[in-house]
Scaffold this motif. Structure first.
Motif, PDB file in Angstrom:
ATOM      1  N   ALA A 288      37.538  -5.907 -52.777  1.00 44.06           N
ATOM      2  CA  ALA A 288      38.001  -5.449 -51.468  1.00 44.06           C
ATOM      3  C   ALA A 288      37.316  -6.154 -50.292  1.00 44.06           C
ATOM      4  O   ALA A 288      37.988  -6.519 -49.318  1.00 44.06           O
ATOM      5  CB  ALA A 288      37.823  -3.939 -51.360  1.00 44.06           C
ATOM      6  N   PRO A 289      35.976  -6.369 -50.319  1.00 39.51           N
ATOM      7  CA  PRO A 289      35.360  -7.050 -49.171  1.00 39.51           C
ATOM      8  C   PRO A 289      35.926  -8.444 -48.908  1.00 39.51           C
ATOM      9  O   PRO A 289      36.152  -8.817 -47.748  1.00 39.51           O
ATOM     10  CB  PRO A 289      33.877  -7.125 -49.571  1.00 39.51           C
ATOM     11  CG  PRO A 289      33.687  -5.962 -50.469  1.00 39.51           C
ATOM     12  CD  PRO A 289      34.958  -5.860 -51.251  1.00 39.51           C
ATOM     13  N   ASP A 290      36.170  -9.215 -49.948  1.00 33.66           N
ATOM     14  CA  ASP A 290      36.743 -10.539 -49.748  1.00 33.66           C
ATOM     15  C   ASP A 290      38.166 -10.454 -49.206  1.00 33.66           C
ATOM     16  O   ASP A 290      38.585 -11.280 -48.393  1.00 33.66           O
ATOM     17  CB  ASP A 290      36.722 -11.326 -51.062  1.00 33.66           C
ATOM     18  CG  ASP A 290      35.336 -11.845 -51.415  1.00 33.66           C
ATOM     19  OD1 ASP A 290      34.507 -12.001 -50.486  1.00 33.66           O
ATOM     20  OD2 ASP A 290      35.068 -12.059 -52.606  1.00 33.66           O
ATOM     21  N   ALA A 291      38.924  -9.449 -49.651  1.00 37.41           N
ATOM     22  CA  ALA A 291      40.275  -9.263 -49.127  1.00 37.41           C
ATOM     23  C   ALA A 291      40.235  -8.891 -47.652  1.00 37.41           C
ATOM     24  O   ALA A 291      41.030  -9.399 -46.844  1.00 37.41           O
ATOM     25  CB  ALA A 291      40.994  -8.181 -49.935  1.00 37.41           C
ATOM     26  N   LEU A 292      39.303  -8.018 -47.283  1.00 39.70           N
ATOM     27  CA  LEU A 292      39.157  -7.651 -45.871  1.00 39.70           C
ATOM     28  C   LEU A 292      38.739  -8.847 -45.037  1.00 39.70           C
ATOM     29  O   LEU A 292      39.231  -9.049 -43.918  1.00 39.70           O
ATOM     30  CB  LEU A 292      38.121  -6.526 -45.734  1.00 39.70           C
ATOM     31  CG  LEU A 292      38.530  -5.156 -46.273  1.00 39.70           C
ATOM     32  CD1 LEU A 292      37.346  -4.206 -46.250  1.00 39.70           C
ATOM     33  CD2 LEU A 292      39.689  -4.579 -45.470  1.00 39.70           C
ATOM     34  N   ASN A 293      37.825  -9.639 -45.580  1.00 43.54           N
ATOM     35  CA  ASN A 293      37.367 -10.831 -44.879  1.00 43.54           C
ATOM     36  C   ASN A 293      38.486 -11.848 -44.682  1.00 43.54           C
ATOM     37  O   ASN A 293      38.564 -12.520 -43.648  1.00 43.54           O
ATOM     38  CB  ASN A 293      36.210 -11.455 -45.659  1.00 43.54           C
ATOM     39  CG  ASN A 293      35.710 -12.751 -45.055  1.00 43.54           C
ATOM     40  OD1 ASN A 293      35.661 -13.765 -45.727  1.00 43.54           O
ATOM     41  ND2 ASN A 293      35.336 -12.734 -43.789  1.00 43.54           N
ATOM     42  N   ALA A 294      39.382 -11.934 -45.651  1.00 49.07           N
ATOM     43  CA  ALA A 294      40.449 -12.928 -45.582  1.00 49.07           C
ATOM     44  C   ALA A 294      41.600 -12.512 -44.670  1.00 49.07           C
ATOM     45  O   ALA A 294      42.218 -13.372 -44.038  1.00 49.07           O
ATOM     46  CB  ALA A 294      40.986 -13.208 -46.993  1.00 49.07           C
ATOM     47  N   HIS A 295      41.879 -11.228 -44.595  1.00 46.22           N
ATOM     48  CA  HIS A 295      43.078 -10.776 -43.891  1.00 46.22           C
ATOM     49  C   HIS A 295      42.809 -10.074 -42.572  1.00 46.22           C
ATOM     50  O   HIS A 295      43.735  -9.845 -41.800  1.00 46.22           O
ATOM     51  CB  HIS A 295      43.882  -9.837 -44.796  1.00 46.22           C
ATOM     52  CG  HIS A 295      44.417 -10.504 -46.036  1.00 46.22           C
ATOM     53  ND1 HIS A 295      43.764 -10.462 -47.250  1.00 46.22           N
ATOM     54  CD2 HIS A 295      45.533 -11.245 -46.226  1.00 46.22           C
ATOM     55  CE1 HIS A 295      44.465 -11.139 -48.146  1.00 46.22           C
ATOM     56  NE2 HIS A 295      45.542 -11.621 -47.565  1.00 46.22           N
ATOM     57  N   PHE A 296      41.559  -9.750 -42.304  1.00 50.92           N
ATOM     58  CA  PHE A 296      41.230  -9.061 -41.062  1.00 50.92           C
ATOM     59  C   PHE A 296      40.044  -9.754 -40.409  1.00 50.92           C
ATOM     60  O   PHE A 296      39.359 -10.563 -41.013  1.00 50.92           O
ATOM     61  CB  PHE A 296      40.903  -7.581 -41.314  1.00 50.92           C
ATOM     62  CG  PHE A 296      42.045  -6.814 -41.928  1.00 50.92           C
ATOM     63  CD1 PHE A 296      43.046  -6.287 -41.142  1.00 50.92           C
ATOM     64  CD2 PHE A 296      42.114  -6.652 -43.306  1.00 50.92           C
ATOM     65  CE1 PHE A 296      44.101  -5.579 -41.712  1.00 50.92           C
ATOM     66  CE2 PHE A 296      43.162  -5.948 -43.886  1.00 50.92           C
ATOM     67  CZ  PHE A 296      44.162  -5.415 -43.081  1.00 50.92           C
ATOM     68  N   ASP A 297      39.817  -9.420 -39.152  1.00 56.89           N
ATOM     69  CA  ASP A 297      38.723 -10.038 -38.400  1.00 56.89           C
ATOM     70  C   ASP A 297      37.414  -9.315 -38.710  1.00 56.89           C
ATOM     71  O   ASP A 297      36.795  -8.687 -37.847  1.00 56.89           O
ATOM     72  CB  ASP A 297      39.037  -9.979 -36.900  1.00 56.89           C
ATOM     73  CG  ASP A 297      38.031 -10.782 -36.074  1.00 56.89           C
ATOM     74  OD1 ASP A 297      37.388 -11.679 -36.662  1.00 56.89           O
ATOM     75  OD2 ASP A 297      37.895 -10.500 -34.870  1.00 56.89           O
ATOM     76  N   ILE A 298      37.007  -9.407 -39.972  1.00 60.18           N
ATOM     77  CA  ILE A 298      35.781  -8.755 -40.430  1.00 60.18           C
ATOM     78  C   ILE A 298      34.944  -9.794 -41.167  1.00 60.18           C
ATOM     79  O   ILE A 298      35.441 -10.472 -42.072  1.00 60.18           O
ATOM     80  CB  ILE A 298      36.092  -7.583 -41.385  1.00 60.18           C
ATOM     81  CG1 ILE A 298      36.964  -6.538 -40.686  1.00 60.18           C
ATOM     82  CG2 ILE A 298      34.806  -6.935 -41.890  1.00 60.18           C
ATOM     83  CD1 ILE A 298      37.417  -5.422 -41.593  1.00 60.18           C
ATOM     84  N   THR A 299      33.689  -9.937 -40.774  1.00 59.04           N
ATOM     85  CA  THR A 299      32.835 -10.898 -41.465  1.00 59.04           C
ATOM     86  C   THR A 299      32.568 -10.427 -42.893  1.00 59.04           C
ATOM     87  O   THR A 299      32.670  -9.244 -43.211  1.00 59.04           O
ATOM     88  CB  THR A 299      31.492 -11.065 -40.739  1.00 59.04           C
ATOM     89  OG1 THR A 299      30.766  -9.826 -40.799  1.00 59.04           O
ATOM     90  CG2 THR A 299      31.715 -11.455 -39.279  1.00 59.04           C
ATOM     91  N   ARG A 300      32.223 -11.371 -43.750  1.00 55.35           N
ATOM     92  CA  ARG A 300      31.987 -11.030 -45.152  1.00 55.35           C
ATOM     93  C   ARG A 300      30.811 -10.066 -45.297  1.00 55.35           C
ATOM     94  O   ARG A 300      30.867  -9.130 -46.099  1.00 55.35           O
ATOM     95  CB  ARG A 300      31.732 -12.300 -45.968  1.00 55.35           C
ATOM     96  CG  ARG A 300      31.642 -12.039 -47.471  1.00 55.35           C
ATOM     97  CD  ARG A 300      31.734 -13.334 -48.263  1.00 55.35           C
ATOM     98  NE  ARG A 300      31.770 -13.057 -49.696  1.00 55.35           N
ATOM     99  CZ  ARG A 300      30.710 -13.030 -50.478  1.00 55.35           C
ATOM    100  NH1 ARG A 300      29.495 -13.259 -49.965  1.00 55.35           N
ATOM    101  NH2 ARG A 300      30.819 -12.772 -51.772  1.00 55.35           N
ATOM    102  N   VAL A 301      29.753 -10.302 -44.516  1.00 55.01           N
ATOM    103  CA  VAL A 301      28.592  -9.413 -44.600  1.00 55.01           C
ATOM    104  C   VAL A 301      28.963  -8.000 -44.180  1.00 55.01           C
ATOM    105  O   VAL A 301      28.571  -7.019 -44.825  1.00 55.01           O
ATOM    106  CB  VAL A 301      27.432  -9.946 -43.733  1.00 55.01           C
ATOM    107  CG1 VAL A 301      26.312  -8.911 -43.631  1.00 55.01           C
ATOM    108  CG2 VAL A 301      26.886 -11.244 -44.305  1.00 55.01           C
TER     109      VAL A 301
END
Length: 201
Positions: free
Chosen positions: A155-168
């Motif tokens: 889920a974190p990588d998906a959020l990072n890829a599709h939304f303006d959210i840094t991986r950390v």
């Protein structure tokens, strides 16, 4: 199967889900924070060593407190552990949280919850066949939930890829979820009955 057994199995499944996630994500999160592989190894070792010592402590002195009280305390510690990992970035405070907390980076459940839940489950009544069934369901719920949690680690990588959210930030959010599950388990375990003085649980 009584309400106590259902409550414990539900709690085990909730813990299994977040344990499955953080087991996969913990090294990635610590590396993303800038820690060296050696520091990641030390922190992982601290989580296991702390859990082992907590389990021994519960075995030695846990009989002085009601199992329900111990489970509620462990749930609050779980919530604090998640918030600690989400809040701190430096090695020293993370080491303290790793040692005293409930984080479980391994594939199996080694947390302080386990012996308390086992004792309460064994004392929840029924004949030997019913107890065997309860323990089988308890173990299966934990294993399946952990597998789903490991799957959710993407889920974190998906959020990072599709939304303006840094991986950390996305990785940190999973530890906030871990803390939230700790609060949910605390609310769940408040429903556990308090055994009478003549009931061996």
């Amino acid at each position: 199967m009584d309400n106590t057994a259902r409550t414990l199995i539900t709690g085990r499944a909730l813990r299994g889900f977040v344990d499955g996630s953080v087991a996969v994500l913990l090294p990635a999160y610590l590396l993303a924070l800038g820690h060296t592989p050696f520091e990641v190894g030390v922190l992982g070792t601290a989580t296991l060593a702390g859990s082992a010592m907590a389990t021994l402590a519960v075995g030695a002195w846990g009989h002085h407190a009601a199992p329900r009280t111990l489970l509620l305390g462990a749930a609050l510690l779980m919530a604090a552990t998640g918030l600690g990992f989400a809040s701190f970035t430096a090695f020293a405070p993370l080491l303290v949280v790793a040692f005293i907390g409930t984080l479980n980076p391994g594939s199996g459940d080694v947390s302080v919850f386990l012996p308390i839940e086992h004792a309460r489950l064994a004392g929840s009544g029924g004949n030997s066949d019913e107890r065997t069934t309860m323990f089988a369901r308890y173990s299966l719920a934990g294993a399946l939930a952990a597998a789903l949690g490991a799957l959710a680690a993407g889920a974190p990588d998906a959020l990072n890829a599709h939304f303006d959210i840094t991986r950390v930030s996305a990785l940190r959010g999973m530890f906030v979820v871990y803390a939230a599950i700790g609060v949910l388990i605390w609310l769940l375990y408040r429903r556990l009955p308090i055994p009478s003085a003549t009931t061996a649980q």
